[in-house]
Design a protein around this motif. Structure first.
Motif, PDB file in Angstrom:
ATOM      1  N   LEU A   9     -34.146  22.790  13.130  1.00 14.84           N
ATOM      2  CA  LEU A   9     -35.082  21.691  13.389  1.00 14.84           C
ATOM      3  C   LEU A   9     -36.381  22.183  14.011  1.00 14.84           C
ATOM      4  O   LEU A   9     -36.372  23.061  14.867  1.00 14.84           O
ATOM      5  N   PRO A  10     -37.512  21.602  13.594  1.00 15.37           N
ATOM      6  CA  PRO A  10     -38.781  21.949  14.241  1.00 15.37           C
ATOM      7  C   PRO A  10     -38.802  21.541  15.708  1.00 15.37           C
ATOM      8  O   PRO A  10     -39.425  22.191  16.538  1.00 15.37           O
ATOM      9  N   LYS A  11     -38.084  20.463  16.049  1.00 19.16           N
ATOM     10  CA  LYS A  11     -38.088  19.955  17.412  1.00 19.16           C
ATOM     11  C   LYS A  11     -36.822  19.140  17.635  1.00 19.16           C
ATOM     12  O   LYS A  11     -36.412  18.361  16.772  1.00 19.16           O
ATOM     13  N   SER A  12     -36.200  19.336  18.795  1.00 18.70           N
ATOM     14  CA  SER A  12     -34.996  18.570  19.105  1.00 18.70           C
ATOM     15  C   SER A  12     -34.897  18.389  20.611  1.00 18.70           C
ATOM     16  O   SER A  12     -35.620  19.021  21.377  1.00 18.70           O
ATOM     17  N   GLY A  13     -34.005  17.507  21.037  1.00 17.10           N
ATOM     18  CA  GLY A  13     -33.773  17.328  22.462  1.00 17.10           C
ATOM     19  C   GLY A  13     -33.205  18.598  23.068  1.00 17.10           C
ATOM     20  O   GLY A  13     -32.409  19.308  22.429  1.00 17.10           O
ATOM     21  N   GLY A  42     -40.917   8.472  12.100  1.00 16.89           N
ATOM     22  CA  GLY A  42     -41.425   9.707  12.678  1.00 16.89           C
ATOM     23  C   GLY A  42     -40.387  10.804  12.795  1.00 16.89           C
ATOM     24  O   GLY A  42     -40.655  11.857  13.368  1.00 16.89           O
ATOM     25  N   PHE A  43     -39.187  10.599  12.221  1.00 13.68           N
ATOM     26  CA  PHE A  43     -38.129  11.602  12.349  1.00 13.68           C
ATOM     27  C   PHE A  43     -38.352  12.783  11.406  1.00 13.68           C
ATOM     28  O   PHE A  43     -39.023  12.676  10.379  1.00 13.68           O
ATOM     29  N   ASP A  44     -37.774  13.920  11.798  1.00 11.58           N
ATOM     30  CA  ASP A  44     -37.741  15.109  10.934  1.00 11.58           C
ATOM     31  C   ASP A  44     -36.434  15.098  10.155  1.00 11.58           C
ATOM     32  O   ASP A  44     -35.379  14.751  10.701  1.00 11.58           O
ATOM     33  N   MET A  45     -36.510  15.512   8.896  1.00 13.35           N
ATOM     34  CA  MET A  45     -35.311  15.622   8.069  1.00 13.35           C
ATOM     35  C   MET A  45     -35.256  17.021   7.482  1.00 13.35           C
ATOM     36  O   MET A  45     -36.119  17.412   6.688  1.00 13.35           O
ATOM     37  N   ALA A  77     -31.297  14.560  10.296  1.00 19.20           N
ATOM     38  CA  ALA A  77     -32.413  13.720  10.734  1.00 19.20           C
ATOM     39  C   ALA A  77     -32.469  13.781  12.256  1.00 19.20           C
ATOM     40  O   ALA A  77     -31.457  13.582  12.924  1.00 19.20           O
ATOM     41  N   SER A  78     -33.646  14.067  12.793  1.00 18.34           N
ATOM     42  CA  SER A  78     -33.769  14.197  14.238  1.00 18.34           C
ATOM     43  C   SER A  78     -35.073  13.577  14.702  1.00 18.34           C
ATOM     44  O   SER A  78     -36.114  13.728  14.054  1.00 18.34           O
TER      45      SER A  78
END
Length: 457
Positions: A259-263, A302-305, A317-318
């Motif tokens: 993922l490009p960005k996650s919690g 706005g989520f990343d998939m 999906a994040s």
């Protein structure tokens, strides 16, 4: 018959002077080493607080579009993006946050990862930029000094610990001791050292809590403390809820790998596997269906998939949004479309929620504009503290030496401080070890090497 010795006023005074001088000396050394790093953190942090505003103002040509009709399917947008970079394969798709935003596709080629910005209405490629060359990514990497290598990144972690030490020792030095000024007011004029001393002390005292907050909430990104804290929380059931992964086949990849960005809490959580048996008889559902499933499950815009890279990969999906209640990650089997894992902020343990909340506030995302301005004010206070410290030191510095605060009359005062430092070293090992080395250098090397003793006088 035993004799009880009671310390007299003179001895108590000597102890108080010794403690004050020892802490002042620590404060000085920590500040001397940390100022360059804190200036960098404050300046780049101020920029990152307003990343969305910067994107819209200076890079609007690739982030902003004019809505017109129906948006193209996600799969079509990724095809267009991949064709814009020779030999590239689409790795992830970012759903537009609003109708006025472009779609962003990350593609991979021999040249590395590239971000492709696509108008979702007419398919026009608005811009391409290397993922490591994108402005906000560069600012973030300079912020942590990871841009300059692992060693520089670790020095920033040490400086973050020093910042906490500076706040605590600074408040001790500021604490009123019958003085008539320099507590809430600033005495003198800029030509006098006392003006800069009071400005430094008063500013630091009133902003100390916020500076401490920024320092400790920045630690989760640090290379040593952050990685070990994440592992410890997970091992003790305080990080991501590992039980959700019990009945799911897991790959060797973790969430941050794909993922490009996650919690932060789930960065090290393993990525599930799709049903490999289905690969023999079923076809992948495709990106459009995966996006539809994520939207049907309530994933906010706005989520990343991410797109599976092999037969066992999953669609993931994040969303890591300003509103923490929308933070969520869903792993979807690429054949059946079944959600293998669906985890959101409300499922994190209490401590995990607290850390994510701290990170969100640190980045100015929790309370809108107020949060941005509050963190900006804190960053500006850090800059002011660094400048006033440098000017104050310059004005009191004797010729030919650093002007280090004098050694305490009673060396025994260091015994208790060594214990405090050891406890700090356990909590923040990198910073604590650096402080222990600093004190050892001061007490052993400087003390017995005359040239150094003169320089550090």
């Amino acid at each position: 018959m035993s004799t009880i010795t009671v310390a007299g006023p003179a001895e108590e005074a000597a102890t108080g002077v010794s403690l004050y001088r020892a802490i002042w000396r620590w404060h000085f050394f920590a500040g001397l080493l940390a100022i360059p790093f804190m200036l960098n953190l404050a300046i780049t942090g101020s920029l990152y607080l307003f990343k969305d505003e910067i994107n819209g103002t200076f890079f609007g040509y690739r982030y902003l579009v004019q809505p017109s009709g129906e948006a193209l399917p996600a799969a079509r947008i990724t095809e267009i993006a991949a064709s814009a970079v020779p030999g590239a394969t689409a790795k992830s798709y970012k759903d537009p946050l609003s109708p006025e935003r472009s779609a962003v596709v990350t593609v991979s080629s021999d040249a590395g990862a590239t971000l492709v910005f696509v108008n979702p209405y007419d398919g026009k490629v608005l811009d391409t930029v290397g993922s490591t060359d994108e402005f906000n990514y560069v600012v973030k990497r300079i912020h942590s000094l990871a841009y300059f290598g692992d060693m520089a990144n670790r020095l920033t972690e040490i400086a973050g610990g020093f910042a906490m030490v500076l706040v605590v020792t600074g408040i001790y030095l500021w604490w009123p001791r019958r003085q008539t000024g320099g507590v809430v007011s600033v005495r003198g004029t800029p030509s006098r050292r006392v003006f800069w001393r009071d400005l430094h002390a008063v500013t630091g005292a009133f902003a100390g809590v916020l500076i401490f907050f920024l320092a400790i909430t920045g630690m989760p990104w640090s290379p040593y403390w952050g990685a070990n804290a994440n592992a410890w929380l997970t091992e003790h059931g305080l990080g991501y809820p590992v039980q959700l992964w019990d009945d799911v086949p897991k790959s060797r990849k973790v969430t941050e790998d794909i993922l490009p960005k996650s919690g932060w809490i789930i960065e090290k959580a393993p990525v599930p596997l799709s049903d490999i048996a289905a690969a023999q008889s079923a076809k992948p559902i495709g990106l459009d269906k995966a996006v539809e499933i994520a939207e049907r499950l309530g994933m906010a815009p706005g989520f990343d998939m991410t797109i599976p890279s092999d037969e066992t990969g999953v669609y993931t999906a994040s969303l890591y949004p300003d509103d923490l209640s929308d933070e969520r990650t869903i792993h979807i089997d690429q054949y059946s479309g079944k959600p293998l894992l669906d985890i959101g902020f409300n499922q994190y343990p209490l401590l995990g929620k607290a850390i994510e909340w701290g990170i969100n506030v640190h980045q100015g995302q929790e309370w809108g504009r107020f949060n941005q301005l509050l963190m900006l004010a804190t960053c500006l206070t850090i800059v002011l503290s660094c400048v006033t410290a440098a000017v104050m030191w310059w004005k009191r510095r004797p010729a030919g030496c650093l002007g280090v605060p004098p050694l305490p009359p009673k060396r025994s005062v260091y015994y208790g401080l060594w214990v405090i430092t050891a406890i700090f070293a356990i909590a923040f090992p990198m910073s604590g070890i650096a402080i222990l080395a600093m004190i050892a250098f001061d007490q052993i090397v400087v003390r017995f090497v005359p040239p150094l003793k003169r320089v550090f006088a």
